[in-house]
Design an enzyme around this catalytic site. Structure first.
Site, mmCIF file in Angstrom:
data_model
loop_
_atom_site.group_PDB
_atom_site.id
_atom_site.type_symbol
_atom_site.label_atom_id
_atom_site.label_comp_id
_atom_site.label_asym_id
_atom_site.label_seq_id
_atom_site.Cartn_x
_atom_site.Cartn_y
_atom_site.Cartn_z
ATOM 1 N N PRO A 71 47.744 41.439 9.989
ATOM 2 C CA PRO A 71 47.715 40.387 8.953
ATOM 3 C C PRO A 71 48.779 40.678 7.900
ATOM 4 O O PRO A 71 48.854 41.782 7.384
ATOM 5 C CB PRO A 71 46.315 40.510 8.348
ATOM 6 C CG PRO A 71 45.520 41.316 9.315
ATOM 7 C CD PRO A 71 46.495 42.189 10.037
ATOM 8 N N GLU A 72 49.615 39.708 7.647
ATOM 9 C CA GLU A 72 50.635 39.867 6.622
ATOM 10 C C GLU A 72 50.211 39.067 5.389
ATOM 11 O O GLU A 72 49.092 38.571 5.330
ATOM 12 C CB GLU A 72 52.001 39.411 7.183
ATOM 13 C CG GLU A 72 52.410 40.250 8.397
ATOM 14 C CD GLU A 72 53.787 39.891 8.967
ATOM 15 O OE1 GLU A 72 54.616 39.341 8.232
ATOM 16 O OE2 GLU A 72 54.013 40.176 10.159
ATOM 17 N N HIS B 129 28.096 44.680 16.765
ATOM 18 C CA HIS B 129 28.774 45.856 17.311
ATOM 19 C C HIS B 129 30.073 46.156 16.566
ATOM 20 O O HIS B 129 30.429 47.318 16.367
ATOM 21 C CB HIS B 129 29.055 45.625 18.805
ATOM 22 C CG HIS B 129 29.635 46.816 19.491
ATOM 23 N ND1 HIS B 129 28.902 47.949 19.778
ATOM 24 C CD2 HIS B 129 30.897 47.067 19.923
ATOM 25 C CE1 HIS B 129 29.686 48.837 20.358
ATOM 26 N NE2 HIS B 129 30.900 48.335 20.467
ATOM 27 N N ARG C 59 39.175 47.788 16.212
ATOM 28 C CA ARG C 59 39.823 49.099 16.422
ATOM 29 C C ARG C 59 39.730 50.012 15.203
ATOM 30 O O ARG C 59 40.208 51.150 15.237
ATOM 31 C CB ARG C 59 41.292 48.890 16.837
ATOM 32 C CG ARG C 59 41.394 48.352 18.268
ATOM 33 C CD ARG C 59 42.783 47.838 18.587
ATOM 34 N NE ARG C 59 43.814 48.864 18.406
ATOM 35 C CZ ARG C 59 45.119 48.606 18.374
ATOM 36 N NH1 ARG C 59 45.550 47.359 18.497
ATOM 37 N NH2 ARG C 59 45.983 49.569 18.224
ATOM 38 N N ARG D 198 70.557 52.099 3.032
ATOM 39 C CA ARG D 198 71.456 52.115 4.196
ATOM 40 C C ARG D 198 70.686 51.865 5.492
ATOM 41 O O ARG D 198 71.280 51.804 6.566
ATOM 42 C CB ARG D 198 72.175 53.463 4.281
ATOM 43 C CG ARG D 198 73.314 53.583 3.257
ATOM 44 C CD ARG D 198 73.988 54.937 3.368
ATOM 45 N NE ARG D 198 73.034 56.015 3.052
ATOM 46 C CZ ARG D 198 73.325 57.312 3.101
ATOM 47 N NH1 ARG D 198 74.526 57.709 3.473
ATOM 48 N NH2 ARG D 198 72.421 58.210 2.777
#
Ligand SMILES: [Zn+2]
Length: 274
Positions: free
Chosen positions: A2-3, A93, A113, A155
């Protein structure tokens, strides 16, 4: 992952639903998603808390209560959900944190996860955490010249810099890939070698794309759901992300992908992004 737009979408929905609610009970199935707090502390302190606001900072959803702030950073598979009914066995769960609210609803942090993070911070703790995050890309005070100056210091590859949360927050793989395409910038180019005018242009594309994604309630990538369990619907508007091997919608060139910039794949057009 998710952003910014996905978390913003979530927060807007949760704010309407949760402000003014009181948490009556709390249960936690796993401790491994906690940072800076313990299950004992969290479970002792959450019951009785009133939710005073829900907002966003970077990719965190902040549930502000009358005492502390529950800062939720959803991982790849994380979601904050409100259920108006008991959980199914499958939902049960994957529910990591389950809070019963005073109106009978359940507020659940679900994470298959468990790579998200929950923090339980007082104002000082939040202020010091917040201070380590970069500026918000949609903050009007973070202007295009400031954005260009900040990115142009490095850089490293421009895509990597754009995704560095200490440089600017909230932009991950999807929106960095899209914004660099829109600005015609080679994602592997050293940030300090990108002309200033192009960095200024990149700023406007980042803002435009994030705003469009928020307006369409976040991108529908794998596992992302809004607070009501609906998928986001931005996927039809993606120009390059997830389109490796397909034709560039601008010039028809076959889109390429590289793993050399960061661990994730970067899709780009050889011809449009020099
Ligand atoms: Zn092209």
């Amino acid at each position: 992952m998710p952003e910014l737009p996905e978390v913003e979408t979530l927060v807007r929905q949760l704010r309407v639903r949760l402000v003014g609610r009181r948490i009556e009970t709390a249960a936690l199935s796993h401790e491994d998603i906690l940072s800076g707090t313990t299950a004992a502390e969290l479970l002792a302190e959450l019951p009785g808390r009133s939710i005073t606001n829900v907002d966003r900072r970077a990719k965190h959803a902040l549930l502000r209560t009358d005492t502390r702030i529950l800062a939720v950073q959803p991982g790849m598979t994380g979601a904050l959900l409100v259920y108006e009914r008991p959980l199914s066995p499958e939902e049960q769960h994957y529910a990591v944190l389950t809070c019963a609210l005073d109106d009978g609803a359940l507020l659940v942090y679900r994470d298959v996860r468990r790579i998200g993070t929950l923090r339980w911070l007082d104002d000082a703790g939040w202020a010091s955490y917040d201070a380590r995050l970069g500026p918000e890309p949609l903050d009007p005070e973070f202007t295009a010249p400031m954005f260009a100056e900040r990115l142009g210091r490095s850089r490293a590859a421009i895509k990597k810099v754009l995704m560095d949360q200490k440089v600017v927050v909230g932009v991950g793989n999807i929106y960095a890939t899209e914004a660099l395409f829109a600005a015609g910038i080679d994602p592997s180019k050293a940030a300090n070698r990108v002309p200033n005018a192009q960095l200024v242009d990149l700023h406007s594309h980042v803002q435009r794309i994030l705003a469009a994604a928020i307006a369409s309630e976040g991108t529908s990538f794998r596992d992302y759901v809004t607070s009501t369990g609906e998928p986001g619907n931005f996927q039809l508007e993606l120009w390059v992300y997830g389109r490796e091997g397909e034709e560039c919608r601008v010039c028809g060139t076959r889109l390429a992908s590289t793993q050399e910039i960061d661990a994730r794949g970067t899709v780009f057009c050889w011809r449009c992004q020099r």
